[in-house]
Design an enzyme around this catalytic site. Structure first.
Site, PDB file in Angstrom:
ATOM      1  N   GLY A  82     -10.622  35.497  39.916  1.00 13.08           N
ATOM      2  CA  GLY A  82     -11.740  35.964  39.087  1.00 13.08           C
ATOM      3  C   GLY A  82     -12.066  37.409  39.466  1.00 13.08           C
ATOM      4  N   ARG A 118       0.404  22.918  42.184  1.00  7.10           N
ATOM      5  CA  ARG A 118       1.528  23.789  42.560  1.00  7.10           C
ATOM      6  C   ARG A 118       2.155  23.442  43.908  1.00  7.10           C
ATOM      7  NH1 ARG A 118      -1.702  29.183  41.571  1.00  7.10           N
ATOM      8  NH2 ARG A 118      -3.414  27.679  41.700  1.00  7.10           N
ATOM      9  N   GLY A 171     -14.350  21.256  36.792  1.00  7.12           N
ATOM     10  CA  GLY A 171     -14.554  22.655  37.151  1.00  7.12           C
ATOM     11  C   GLY A 171     -15.367  22.811  38.427  1.00  7.12           C
ATOM     12  N   THR A 172     -15.321  24.029  38.986  1.00  6.89           N
ATOM     13  CA  THR A 172     -15.959  24.272  40.292  1.00  6.89           C
ATOM     14  C   THR A 172     -17.485  24.117  40.216  1.00  6.89           C
ATOM     15  OG1 THR A 172     -15.783  26.627  39.732  1.00  6.89           O
ATOM     16  CG2 THR A 172     -14.166  25.759  41.262  1.00  6.89           C
ATOM     17  N   GLY A 222      -9.673  18.987  43.850  1.00  7.06           N
ATOM     18  CA  GLY A 222      -8.525  19.347  43.021  1.00  7.06           C
ATOM     19  C   GLY A 222      -7.244  18.728  43.547  1.00  7.06           C
TER      20      GLY A 222
HETATM   21  C1  UD1 Z   1     -11.716  29.941  41.667  1.00 12.55           C
HETATM   22  C2  UD1 Z   1     -12.761  30.884  41.064  1.00 12.55           C
HETATM   23  C3  UD1 Z   1     -12.169  32.287  41.024  1.00 12.55           C
HETATM   24  C4  UD1 Z   1     -11.739  32.713  42.403  1.00 12.55           C
HETATM   25  C5  UD1 Z   1     -10.780  31.703  43.009  1.00 12.55           C
HETATM   26  C6  UD1 Z   1     -10.523  32.026  44.471  1.00 12.55           C
HETATM   27  C7  UD1 Z   1     -14.022  29.527  39.479  1.00 12.55           C
HETATM   28  C8  UD1 Z   1     -14.283  29.245  38.041  1.00 12.55           C
HETATM   29  N1  UD1 Z   1     -13.095  30.447  39.731  1.00 12.55           N
HETATM   30  O1  UD1 Z   1     -10.608  29.911  40.761  1.00 12.55           O
HETATM   31  O2  UD1 Z   1     -13.149  33.203  40.520  1.00 12.55           O
HETATM   32  O3  UD1 Z   1     -11.121  34.000  42.349  1.00 12.55           O
HETATM   33  O4  UD1 Z   1     -11.359  30.380  42.973  1.00 12.55           O
HETATM   34  O5  UD1 Z   1      -9.531  31.179  44.992  1.00 12.55           O
HETATM   35  O6  UD1 Z   1     -14.691  28.978  40.337  1.00 12.55           O
HETATM   36  N2  UD1 Z   1     -12.239  22.041  42.649  1.00 12.55           N
HETATM   37  C9  UD1 Z   1     -12.912  20.829  42.664  1.00 12.55           C
HETATM   38  N3  UD1 Z   1     -13.264  20.260  41.483  1.00 12.55           N
HETATM   39  C10 UD1 Z   1     -12.991  20.835  40.280  1.00 12.55           C
HETATM   40  C11 UD1 Z   1     -12.310  22.066  40.274  1.00 12.55           C
HETATM   41  C12 UD1 Z   1     -11.949  22.654  41.468  1.00 12.55           C
HETATM   42  O7  UD1 Z   1     -13.197  20.287  43.727  1.00 12.55           O
HETATM   43  O8  UD1 Z   1     -13.358  20.254  39.259  1.00 12.55           O
HETATM   44  C13 UD1 Z   1     -11.885  22.659  43.922  1.00 12.55           C
HETATM   45  C14 UD1 Z   1     -10.385  22.766  44.119  1.00 12.55           C
HETATM   46  O9  UD1 Z   1      -9.889  21.627  44.807  1.00 12.55           O
HETATM   47  C15 UD1 Z   1     -10.265  24.016  44.971  1.00 12.55           C
HETATM   48  C16 UD1 Z   1     -11.458  24.859  44.554  1.00 12.55           C
HETATM   49  O10 UD1 Z   1     -12.357  23.981  43.924  1.00 12.55           O
HETATM   50  O11 UD1 Z   1     -10.393  23.754  46.347  1.00 12.55           O
HETATM   51  C17 UD1 Z   1     -11.089  25.993  43.615  1.00 12.55           C
HETATM   52  O12 UD1 Z   1     -10.591  25.474  42.429  1.00 12.55           O
HETATM   53  P1  UD1 Z   1      -9.394  26.161  41.631  1.00 12.55           P
HETATM   54  O13 UD1 Z   1      -9.104  25.377  40.423  1.00 12.55           O
HETATM   55  O14 UD1 Z   1      -8.275  26.453  42.561  1.00 12.55           O
HETATM   56  O15 UD1 Z   1     -10.105  27.531  41.172  1.00 12.55           O
HETATM   57  P2  UD1 Z   1      -9.377  28.869  40.835  1.00 12.55           P
HETATM   58  O16 UD1 Z   1      -8.816  28.777  39.466  1.00 12.55           O
HETATM   59  O17 UD1 Z   1      -8.481  29.247  41.927  1.00 12.55           O
HETATM   60 CA    CA Z   2      -7.389  28.272  43.867  1.00 10.94          CA
END
Ligand code: UD1
Ligand code: CA
Length: 463
Positions: free
Chosen positions: A143, A18, A81-82, A14
């Site tokens: 979440g 922010r 997405g994660t 990501g």
């Molecule tokens: C995620 C969780 C949420 C949890 C929160 C805790 C999901 C759908 N939601 O939300 O339930 O409460 O973390 O902090 O998983 N990332 C990637 N590739 C992507 C998307 C994200 O590598 O395509 C990485 C980001 O760099 C980050 C992490 O995954 O390190 C979390 O992603 P982020 O978008 O911050 O998830 P949240 O919306 O915070």
């Molecule tokens: Ca986060």
């Protein structure tokens, strides 16, 4: 592979919008290491091997910053997405059978013990998924954990949550242990029909339940551990907690820190017992400080080695240098890279050193510049001595042998060598080598003109 094998994947693709930064979020430093290095180290300390880091935004720099951590890298070209992020690691973990630990790159405060407990829970319960949860007075942004008593039903993202679900204060930390390779199979069944149009890793919980697989949750005792860094305020908050842990560990190991709240010691620094550290001190990089040292207020030491019983007086700066036993530095001294003190030395106030090797018991007590020099043992460098080492093009060396006494206000125009046991008269400009046991003096002889002042009175200023 044997039972109890743990692999880890750290999500760091990501952008971290922010942070309002040109650099990826996981590159921002906390106590001297990149944010992203902390979850990697915690995973390793919990026994995870191999560890894969998923990179995307600013991926090359992230790889560079984490190159020394002994991890593999997986690219996620588009941040879908994660769930999609973890799926990117599938080919690298194809042959892995065991517990797959999933962490986010922006959670630096996690303790290895917590990860070990999570993996342990996974093992004893034969779970397909074990989620690390926490309670938050203000759960906004996380979440929500939907339960029926002990049973974990689903994780619902805030943007997809109903009003009643939003009131739930137990939230997802984003840290899990999955059974591999089972989880990859599940990831292929994810869809992105949700408020954010993303493939949510959290949906694996729902899929697991549909299959009748075991899903468990472990609640974190100290929710600060899962603090996610999303902006600069949280970066400072995380750094403060981390600094507290580092300082506390030194205190338990026998270091006196007078005011831990104002003492900045990076994670990589080592300090011997009975050393006393005053407020406002910064110890950075690969610094090693021996036992029974005294480091006074405002001192900054970077990538340097101090032996035992060294006393650094207030507001000194020491960089890439070595200080021998029993030496006294400062106040307000500046040791620049390549300065070596062999022991029992004194480097006093307003003395600057650079690329200089100074022998046992030698002293430069005041207002001096020593650069590109070799100085023997038992040498006394008088106040205001300057090595003139640079002619605007090249640097030249000054060699001062053992037991030389240098009078105050002396300039050495390098290259020049001063032989053993010689004496340089105060106010001299030394441009040629001095043989051993000699007196070198180069100032013009003094002339006194009697009565001169009477014949040249100061003019009174006219108003
Ligand atoms: C995620 C969780 C949420 C949890 C929160 C805790 C999901 C759908 N939601 O939300 O339930 O409460 O973390 O902090 O998983 N990332 C990637 N590739 C992507 C998307 C994200 O590598 O395509 C990485 C980001 O760099 C980050 C992490 O995954 O390190 C979390 O992603 P982020 O978008 O911050 O998830 P949240 O919306 O915070
Ligand atoms: Ca986060």
């Amino acid at each position: 592979m044997s039972e109890g094998t743990i692999a880890a994947v750290v999500l760091a693709a990501g952008r971290g919008t922010r942070m309002k930064s040109e650099r990826a979020k996981v590159l921002h430093p906390v106590c001297g290491a990149a944010l992203g290095a902390y979850p990697v180290r915690a995973a390793r300390a919990a026994g995870a091997d191999p560890i894969w880091v998923v990179v995307g935004h600013d991926g090359e720099h992230v790889q560079e910053a984490l190159a020394a951590e002994g991890v593999g890298f997986v690219r996620q070209e588009q941040q879908l997405g994660t769930g999609h992020a973890l799926l990117c690691a599938e080919k690298d973990l194809r042959d892995f059978r065991g517990s797959l630990l999933l962490l986010c790159g922006d959670t630096p405060l996690l303790r290895p013990e917590t990860l070990t407990a999570l993996a342990e829970r996974q093992r004893t319960e034969h779970a397909a998924v074990t989620v690390l949860t926490m309670r938050r007075a203000d759960p906004a942004g996380y979440g929500r954990i939907v339960r029926n008593k002990d049973e974990l039903l689903a994780i619902v993202e805030e943007k997809d949550a109903s009003e009643s679900e939003r009131r739930i204060t137990e939230v997802n930390t984003g840290i899990y242990v999955f059974e591999a390779p089972w989880v990859f199979e599940m990831l292929h069944h994810l869809d992105n029909a949700n408020a954010q149009g993303e493939y949510y890793l959290t949906d694996v919980v729902r899929l697991a339940r549909e299959q009748g697989a075991v899903v468990r949750a472990l609640e974190l005792a100290d929710p600060d551990e899962a603090l996610g860094v999303n902006n600069r305020a949280q970066l400072a908050e995380a750094a403060k907690v981390m600094q507290g842990r580092i300082n506390y560990a030194h205190q338990l190991a026998g270091v006196t820190i007078l005011d831990p709240a104002s003492t900045y010691i990076e994670a990589s620094v080592r300090i011997g017992v009975d050393t006393v550290i005053h407020p406002g001190v910064h110890l950075w990089g690969k610094t090693e400080i021996g036992p029974s040292c005294l480091i006074e207020p405002g001192t900054v030491i970077r990538d340097s080695r101090l032996a035992g019983h060294v006393h650094v007086k207030a507001y000194s700066v020491i960089e890439e240098s070595e200080v021998g036993v029993n030496s006294v530095i400062g106040p307000m001294a500046h040791m620049r890279p390549g300065s070596i003190l062999r022991g029992d030395n004194k480097i006093g106030n307003f003395v600057e050193t650079k690329k200089v090797d100074i022998g046992l018991h030698s002293k430069a007590s005041h207002l001096t510049y020593l650069g590109d020099a070799e100085i023997g043992a038992d040498v006394n460098i008088g106040c205001g001595t300057i090595t003139c080492n640079y002619d605007g093009v090249n640097k030249y060396k000054t060699i001062i042998e053992d037991e030389v006494f240098v009078g105050s206000d002396t300039q050495f125009v390098a290259p020049v060598r001063v032989g053993r046991n010689s004496l340089v008269g105060a106010g001299s400009t030394i441009v040629r080598d001095v043989p051993p046991d000699a007196l070198a003096i180069s100032r013009a002889e003094q002339k006194n003109v009697e009565g001169w002042r009477l014949r040249h009175p100061l003019k009174k200023k006219e108003k």
